[in-house]
Design a protein around this motif. Structure first.
Motif, mmCIF file in Angstrom:
data_model
loop_
_atom_site.group_PDB
_atom_site.id
_atom_site.type_symbol
_atom_site.label_atom_id
_atom_site.label_comp_id
_atom_site.label_asym_id
_atom_site.label_seq_id
_atom_site.Cartn_x
_atom_site.Cartn_y
_atom_site.Cartn_z
ATOM 1 N N LEU A 136 3.040 0.783 -10.584
ATOM 2 C CA LEU A 136 1.756 0.672 -11.211
ATOM 3 C C LEU A 136 1.518 -0.644 -11.687
ATOM 4 C CD1 LEU A 136 2.427 3.860 -13.240
ATOM 5 C CD2 LEU A 136 1.277 3.827 -11.262
ATOM 6 N N THR A 137 0.051 -0.959 -11.738
ATOM 7 C CA THR A 137 -0.452 -2.276 -12.026
ATOM 8 C C THR A 137 -1.353 -2.031 -13.053
ATOM 9 O OG1 THR A 137 -0.094 -3.149 -9.774
ATOM 10 C CG2 THR A 137 -1.550 -4.524 -11.218
ATOM 11 N N ALA A 138 -1.342 -2.738 -14.194
ATOM 12 C CA ALA A 138 -2.194 -2.628 -15.396
ATOM 13 C C ALA A 138 -3.620 -3.140 -14.853
ATOM 14 C CB ALA A 138 -1.847 -3.586 -16.551
ATOM 15 N N LYS A 139 -4.759 -2.271 -15.014
ATOM 16 C CA LYS A 139 -6.071 -2.585 -14.854
ATOM 17 C C LYS A 139 -6.796 -2.814 -16.005
ATOM 18 C CE LYS A 139 -5.382 -1.658 -10.264
ATOM 19 N NZ LYS A 139 -5.373 -2.621 -9.377
ATOM 20 N N ALA A 140 -6.500 -2.312 -17.036
ATOM 21 C CA ALA A 140 -7.495 -2.525 -18.305
ATOM 22 C C ALA A 140 -6.373 -2.772 -19.741
ATOM 23 C CB ALA A 140 -8.415 -1.660 -18.590
ATOM 24 N N VAL A 141 -6.337 -4.099 -20.075
ATOM 25 C CA VAL A 141 -5.480 -4.296 -21.353
ATOM 26 C C VAL A 141 -6.160 -4.881 -22.245
ATOM 27 C CG1 VAL A 141 -3.591 -4.317 -19.797
ATOM 28 C CG2 VAL A 141 -4.831 -6.408 -20.220
ATOM 29 N N TYR A 142 -5.615 -5.277 -23.702
ATOM 30 C CA TYR A 142 -6.142 -5.549 -24.725
ATOM 31 C C TYR A 142 -5.336 -6.132 -25.521
ATOM 32 C CZ TYR A 142 -8.850 -6.761 -28.899
ATOM 33 O OH TYR A 142 -9.320 -7.478 -30.157
ATOM 34 N N ASN A 143 -5.277 -7.528 -25.819
ATOM 35 C CA ASN A 143 -4.515 -8.333 -26.844
ATOM 36 C C ASN A 143 -3.022 -8.318 -26.301
ATOM 37 O OD1 ASN A 143 -4.360 -9.753 -29.059
ATOM 38 N ND2 ASN A 143 -3.753 -8.228 -30.485
ATOM 39 N N LEU A 144 -2.577 -8.293 -25.018
ATOM 40 C CA LEU A 144 -1.293 -8.699 -24.639
ATOM 41 C C LEU A 144 -1.081 -10.017 -24.029
ATOM 42 C CD1 LEU A 144 -0.768 -5.020 -22.886
ATOM 43 C CD2 LEU A 144 -0.016 -5.840 -25.371
ATOM 44 N N SER A 145 0.106 -10.574 -24.058
ATOM 45 C CA SER A 145 0.434 -11.781 -23.604
ATOM 46 C C SER A 145 0.345 -11.763 -22.076
ATOM 47 C CB SER A 145 1.829 -12.387 -24.252
ATOM 48 O OG SER A 145 2.901 -11.631 -23.711
ATOM 49 N N ALA A 146 0.205 -13.086 -21.533
ATOM 50 C CA ALA A 146 0.290 -13.072 -20.048
ATOM 51 C C ALA A 146 1.734 -13.084 -19.662
ATOM 52 C CB ALA A 146 -0.437 -14.759 -20.062
ATOM 53 N N GLN A 147 2.783 -13.319 -20.347
ATOM 54 C CA GLN A 147 4.013 -13.037 -20.115
ATOM 55 C C GLN A 147 4.234 -11.471 -19.955
ATOM 56 O OE1 GLN A 147 6.903 -14.361 -23.058
ATOM 57 N NE2 GLN A 147 8.584 -13.559 -21.921
ATOM 58 N N TYR A 148 3.767 -10.600 -20.776
ATOM 59 C CA TYR A 148 4.015 -9.195 -20.521
ATOM 60 C C TYR A 148 3.260 -8.663 -19.634
ATOM 61 C CZ TYR A 148 4.431 -4.457 -22.199
ATOM 62 O OH TYR A 148 4.612 -3.014 -22.242
ATOM 63 N N LEU A 149 2.046 -9.254 -19.281
ATOM 64 C CA LEU A 149 1.338 -8.692 -18.187
ATOM 65 C C LEU A 149 1.762 -8.987 -16.998
ATOM 66 C CD1 LEU A 149 -2.385 -9.136 -19.683
ATOM 67 C CD2 LEU A 149 -0.961 -6.954 -19.597
ATOM 68 N N ASN A 150 2.325 -10.029 -16.844
ATOM 69 C CA ASN A 150 2.891 -10.808 -15.488
ATOM 70 C C ASN A 150 4.379 -10.261 -15.168
ATOM 71 O OD1 ASN A 150 0.575 -12.023 -14.742
ATOM 72 N ND2 ASN A 150 1.045 -13.751 -16.148
ATOM 73 N N LYS A 151 5.000 -9.350 -16.026
ATOM 74 C CA LYS A 151 6.291 -9.025 -15.687
ATOM 75 C C LYS A 151 6.901 -8.269 -14.261
ATOM 76 C CE LYS A 151 6.208 -5.139 -18.686
ATOM 77 N NZ LYS A 151 4.660 -5.144 -18.868
ATOM 78 N N GLY A 152 5.494 -7.897 -13.826
ATOM 79 C CA GLY A 152 5.404 -7.106 -12.453
ATOM 80 C C GLY A 152 5.089 -5.804 -12.776
ATOM 81 N N SER A 153 4.995 -5.261 -11.274
ATOM 82 C CA SER A 153 4.471 -3.760 -11.195
ATOM 83 C C SER A 153 5.836 -2.751 -11.678
ATOM 84 C CB SER A 153 4.035 -3.458 -9.911
ATOM 85 O OG SER A 153 3.027 -4.091 -9.473
ATOM 86 N N ILE A 154 5.622 -1.550 -12.189
ATOM 87 C CA ILE A 154 6.648 -0.607 -12.283
ATOM 88 C C ILE A 154 6.370 0.530 -11.075
ATOM 89 C CG2 ILE A 154 7.337 1.233 -13.749
ATOM 90 C CD1 ILE A 154 6.079 -0.338 -16.027
ATOM 91 N N LYS A 155 7.596 0.566 -10.408
ATOM 92 C CA LYS A 155 7.678 1.579 -9.285
ATOM 93 C C LYS A 155 7.851 2.873 -9.889
ATOM 94 C CE LYS A 155 9.957 -1.228 -5.893
ATOM 95 N NZ LYS A 155 11.251 -1.409 -5.459
ATOM 96 N N LEU A 156 6.935 3.880 -9.390
ATOM 97 C CA LEU A 156 6.728 5.250 -9.927
ATOM 98 C C LEU A 156 8.282 5.946 -9.856
ATOM 99 C CD1 LEU A 156 5.138 7.453 -11.210
ATOM 100 C CD2 LEU A 156 4.546 8.055 -8.844
ATOM 101 N N SER A 157 9.132 5.554 -8.755
ATOM 102 C CA SER A 157 10.401 6.330 -8.839
ATOM 103 C C SER A 157 11.215 5.790 -9.902
ATOM 104 C CB SER A 157 11.076 5.647 -7.694
ATOM 105 O OG SER A 157 11.297 4.547 -7.373
ATOM 106 N N GLU A 158 10.756 4.470 -10.587
ATOM 107 C CA GLU A 158 11.778 4.002 -11.699
ATOM 108 C C GLU A 158 11.100 4.062 -13.156
ATOM 109 O OE1 GLU A 158 12.238 0.025 -10.757
ATOM 110 O OE2 GLU A 158 13.268 0.207 -8.872
ATOM 111 N N ALA A 159 10.071 5.351 -12.885
ATOM 112 C CA ALA A 159 9.237 5.282 -14.493
ATOM 113 C C ALA A 159 9.064 6.871 -14.607
ATOM 114 C CB ALA A 159 7.829 4.793 -14.221
ATOM 115 N N PRO A 160 10.299 7.350 -15.220
ATOM 116 C CA PRO A 160 10.140 8.841 -15.550
ATOM 117 C C PRO A 160 9.076 9.125 -16.331
ATOM 118 C CG PRO A 160 12.297 8.005 -16.564
ATOM 119 C CD PRO A 160 11.486 6.892 -15.877
ATOM 120 N N LEU A 161 8.607 8.395 -17.377
ATOM 121 C CA LEU A 161 7.706 8.542 -18.234
ATOM 122 C C LEU A 161 6.293 8.828 -17.518
ATOM 123 C CD1 LEU A 161 7.183 6.865 -21.727
ATOM 124 C CD2 LEU A 161 5.234 6.872 -20.208
ATOM 125 N N PHE A 162 6.051 7.910 -16.697
ATOM 126 C CA PHE A 162 4.750 8.068 -15.746
ATOM 127 C C PHE A 162 4.886 9.437 -15.023
ATOM 128 C CE2 PHE A 162 4.366 3.234 -16.071
ATOM 129 C CZ PHE A 162 3.715 3.547 -17.587
#
Length: 76
Positions: free
Chosen positions: A1-27
């Motif tokens: 999953l890729t973030a499409k809308a964010v507010y007040n997060l650092s570039a480092q946090y936003l650039n950590k990469g996508s999260i695969k749905l298979s690795e994201a039980p929360l999603f």
């Protein structure tokens, strides 16, 4: 999953990469129709990057699935 809308997060946090749905039980829970509440992102085992969330000052979150024409399309 890729973030499409964010507010007040650092570039480092936003650039950590996508999260695969298979690795994201929360999603997965959210896309299955549940509204998911995380009280403490640093301690919840479903959170993929707890240390990064803590560093950003993120504490809790609410996650719900988005459905279009009966098909899951993302989370918010």
């Amino acid at each position: 999953l890729t973030a499409k809308a964010v507010y007040n997060l650092s570039a480092q946090y936003l650039n950590k990469g996508s999260i695969k749905l298979s690795e994201a039980p929360l999603f997965q829970e959210a896309l299955a129709g549940k509204t998911v509440y995380v009280e403490d992102m640093a301690l919840d085992p479903r959170v993929r990057y707890p240390e990064d969330a803590d560093r950003e000052g993120l504490v809790s979150m609410l996650c719900a699935g988005m459905v279009f024409q009966g098909k899951p399309v993302g989370v918010v």
